[in-house]
Design a protein around this motif. Structure first.
Motif, PDB file in Angstrom:
ATOM      1  N   PRO A 199       0.818  -1.227   0.000  1.00  0.00           N
ATOM      2  CA  PRO A 199       0.000   0.000   0.000  1.00  0.00           C
ATOM      3  C   PRO A 199       0.849   1.274   0.000  1.00  0.00           C
ATOM      4  CG  PRO A 199      -0.831  -1.568   1.622  1.00  0.00           C
ATOM      5  CD  PRO A 199       0.489  -2.093   1.152  1.00  0.00           C
ATOM      6  N   LYS A 203       0.847   4.042  -3.036  1.00  0.00           N
ATOM      7  CA  LYS A 203       0.484   5.424  -2.736  1.00  0.00           C
ATOM      8  C   LYS A 203       1.611   6.382  -3.138  1.00  0.00           C
ATOM      9  CE  LYS A 203      -2.002   6.055   0.875  1.00  0.00           C
ATOM     10  NZ  LYS A 203      -2.473   6.213   2.291  1.00  0.00           N
ATOM     11  N   SER A 206       1.929   6.612  -7.009  1.00  0.00           N
ATOM     12  CA  SER A 206       0.782   7.282  -7.639  1.00  0.00           C
ATOM     13  C   SER A 206       0.947   8.798  -7.662  1.00  0.00           C
ATOM     14  CB  SER A 206      -0.509   6.909  -6.909  1.00  0.00           C
ATOM     15  OG  SER A 206      -0.536   7.463  -5.599  1.00  0.00           O
ATOM     16  N   SER A 248      -4.888  -6.048  -4.717  1.00  0.00           N
ATOM     17  CA  SER A 248      -6.355  -6.044  -4.680  1.00  0.00           C
ATOM     18  C   SER A 248      -6.907  -5.509  -3.369  1.00  0.00           C
ATOM     19  CB  SER A 248      -6.895  -7.462  -4.925  1.00  0.00           C
ATOM     20  OG  SER A 248      -6.740  -8.281  -3.777  1.00  0.00           O
ATOM     21  N   GLN A 249      -6.094  -5.507  -2.319  1.00  0.00           N
ATOM     22  CA  GLN A 249      -6.539  -5.015  -1.007  1.00  0.00           C
ATOM     23  C   GLN A 249      -6.312  -3.515  -0.840  1.00  0.00           C
ATOM     24  OE1 GLN A 249      -8.266  -7.322   0.995  1.00  0.00           O
ATOM     25  NE2 GLN A 249      -7.966  -8.291  -0.997  1.00  0.00           N
ATOM     26  N   THR A 250      -5.761  -2.864  -1.861  1.00  0.00           N
ATOM     27  CA  THR A 250      -5.544  -1.418  -1.802  1.00  0.00           C
ATOM     28  C   THR A 250      -6.693  -0.684  -2.493  1.00  0.00           C
ATOM     29  OG1 THR A 250      -4.344  -1.204  -3.898  1.00  0.00           O
ATOM     30  CG2 THR A 250      -3.065  -1.871  -1.952  1.00  0.00           C
ATOM     31  N   SER A 251      -6.720   0.613  -2.336  1.00  0.00           N
ATOM     32  CA  SER A 251      -7.767   1.431  -2.967  1.00  0.00           C
ATOM     33  C   SER A 251      -7.528   1.624  -4.465  1.00  0.00           C
ATOM     34  CB  SER A 251      -7.828   2.814  -2.285  1.00  0.00           C
ATOM     35  OG  SER A 251      -6.577   3.477  -2.397  1.00  0.00           O
ATOM     36  N   PHE A 252      -6.392   1.133  -4.970  1.00  0.00           N
ATOM     37  CA  PHE A 252      -6.045   1.307  -6.385  1.00  0.00           C
ATOM     38  C   PHE A 252      -6.440   0.102  -7.237  1.00  0.00           C
ATOM     39  CE2 PHE A 252      -2.837   3.615  -3.847  1.00  0.00           C
ATOM     40  CZ  PHE A 252      -3.111   4.908  -4.274  1.00  0.00           C
ATOM     41  N   ARG A 253      -7.103  -0.855  -6.647  1.00  0.00           N
ATOM     42  CA  ARG A 253      -7.394  -2.117  -7.332  1.00  0.00           C
ATOM     43  C   ARG A 253      -8.067  -1.917  -8.698  1.00  0.00           C
ATOM     44  NH1 ARG A 253     -11.418  -6.909  -5.086  1.00  0.00           N
ATOM     45  NH2 ARG A 253     -11.613  -8.027  -7.042  1.00  0.00           N
ATOM     46  N   GLU A 254      -9.157  -1.163  -8.738  1.00  0.00           N
ATOM     47  CA  GLU A 254      -9.916  -1.017  -9.983  1.00  0.00           C
ATOM     48  C   GLU A 254      -9.101  -0.315 -11.063  1.00  0.00           C
ATOM     49  OE1 GLU A 254     -13.754   0.656  -9.503  1.00  0.00           O
ATOM     50  OE2 GLU A 254     -14.415  -0.855  -8.041  1.00  0.00           O
ATOM     51  N   LYS A 255      -8.354   0.710 -10.682  1.00  0.00           N
ATOM     52  CA  LYS A 255      -7.530   1.432 -11.667  1.00  0.00           C
ATOM     53  C   LYS A 255      -6.457   0.517 -12.251  1.00  0.00           C
ATOM     54  CE  LYS A 255      -8.074   6.083  -9.705  1.00  0.00           C
ATOM     55  NZ  LYS A 255      -7.379   7.217  -9.062  1.00  0.00           N
TER      56      LYS A 255
END
Length: 385
Positions: A199, A203, A206, A248-255
């Motif tokens: 994570p 971060k 990004s 997949s457990q981070t907030s960036f998964r979909e991107k």
């Protein structure tokens, strides 16, 4: 510059074959696999299995397993974990015993038979999910259980593969303590890195003022985990799968998932599926008809019954239980990845590779009509059977 011609041929024919396959109601991967057989030495001989193909396919399978990890929904598993675990365990124990027993029956030997058990313990539910969508059952409890069981199945099969490759993969000889120690180190580092470092890396990257820093970060993690797995005497795909789970457990998964798929599926994954076809040889296949028939029956029935038994024990009725078992039958690309990895590691005899690929294809073809049939059969009819 011959490798450029190879790449052009692969991209053209895999896309056309995938399209034809989908139009015929089958998964695109089936068409890509078949075109690999046609382009390879088994039929036309237009493409050789050279070093370029080998490295491109290695990247392809690493990315494919990274995407599999990204798509693994651990939250889905938590919601329905009892049924998912029961179905997954039933869908691993019976196929593993069936694959091992078939291998022993035909005299393959202990290590090859064990690997056969691992190959047919795998599950690919992408096709089953598409069928459920067509039947307007995408939000049903059966669908949730199938997906949850597939998550558990993937994780357990990856662990089984790691153990088998560690002890029987034909690598360097080491003491038992060191072999086990390396596995403990690998999983400890991966879990800690996935929880703490991944994570932070995502971060930090990004925020960089460069082109696509987030995807670069995901690829760095993917290839780093894959290399570390190889360093610890495990398959690189196990590391990339773990990397996908971590991201997949981070907030960036979909991107990440949205942008990594075009990279993988436009170039590298097609080469991987074609490379499987390049290993196929029809020489001596006529002598293995009995092996193919028995292995196919074992592969289909063991998943069907094993998955259904797990569902029945956790409260599903007879029809739903067999529908869930049917949804687990397809081995698809997951089994193809494992079979290809085993062939390179010396855990699968080259003479039987074509037969196993054929059986995997048959399970993939059988799953959709079997799933549809089970949802249409009344409970009373199944209870009388």
């Amino acid at each position: 510059m011959e490798f450029i011609l190879y790449l052009a041929l692969i991209l053209v024919f895999t896309k056309l074959a995938g399209d034809w396959s989908v139009r015929l109601g089958q998964p695109a991967v089936l068409g890509k696999l078949i075109i690999g057989i046609i382009l390879g030495p088994a039929v036309l001989g237009w493409i050789d299995n050279n070093e370029f193909i080998h490295y491109m396919s290695e990247i392809g399978v690493i990315l494919l397993m990274f995407i599999a990890g990204l798509e693994t929904d651990l939250d889905e598993l938590r919601k329905n974990w009892k049924s998912a675990f029961a179905v997954a365990i039933g869908g691993i124990v019976l196929p593993f015993c069936g694959g091992y027993g078939t291998g022993e029956l035909f005299g393959l030997g202990h290590s090859y038979s064990l690997f056969m058990g691992v190959v047919f313990s795998a599950t690919s539910v992408s096709i089953s999910v598409q069928v459920l969508k067509e039947m307007n059952r995408l939000h049903s409890r059966e669908r949730t259980t199938i997906l949850g069981a597939a998550v558990v199945d993937d994780v357990l099969v990856v662990i089984l593969l790691a153990v088998l490759m560690s002890f029987m993969g034909g690598g360097e000889q080491s003491s038992l303590g060191w072999i086990i120690g390396k596995k403990i180190i690998f999983f400890a580092v991966v879990i800690l890195a996935g929880w703490g470092a991944v994570p932070v890396i995502m971060k930090f990257m990004s925020r960089l003022k460069v082109t696509e820093p987030l995807i670069s970060a995901a690829l760095i993690i993917c290839f780093g985990f894959a290399y570390f797995a190889d360093l610890m005497g495990m398959a690189a795909i196990i590391g990339s799968f773990a990397a996908g789970l971590a991201v997949s457990q981070t907030s960036f998964r979909e991107k990440v998932e949205h942008k990594i798929e075009p990279i993988a599926y436009s170039v590298f994954v097609p080469v991987f599926f074609v490379s499987i076809g390049l290993h196929v040889s029809f020489e001596g296949l006529g002598q293995q008809i009995g092996f193919i028939v028995i292995l196919t029956l074992t592969a289909v029935l063991s998943k069907l019954i094993g998955g259904a038994a797990g569902a029945r024990m956790t409260g599903f009725n007879t029809r739903s239980s067999f529908a869930i078992g049917s949804g687990m039958v397809s081995r698809g690309e997951v089994a193809l990845i494992i079979a290809s990895t085993g062939l390179q590691a010396g855990l699968l005899l080259p003479a039987y590779f074509t037969s196993i690929v054929i059986v995997i294809i048959i399970t993939t073809l059988v799953a959709p009509p079997l799933l549809k049939m089970m949802f249409r059969v009344p409970d009373s009819q199944l209870d009388r059977a």
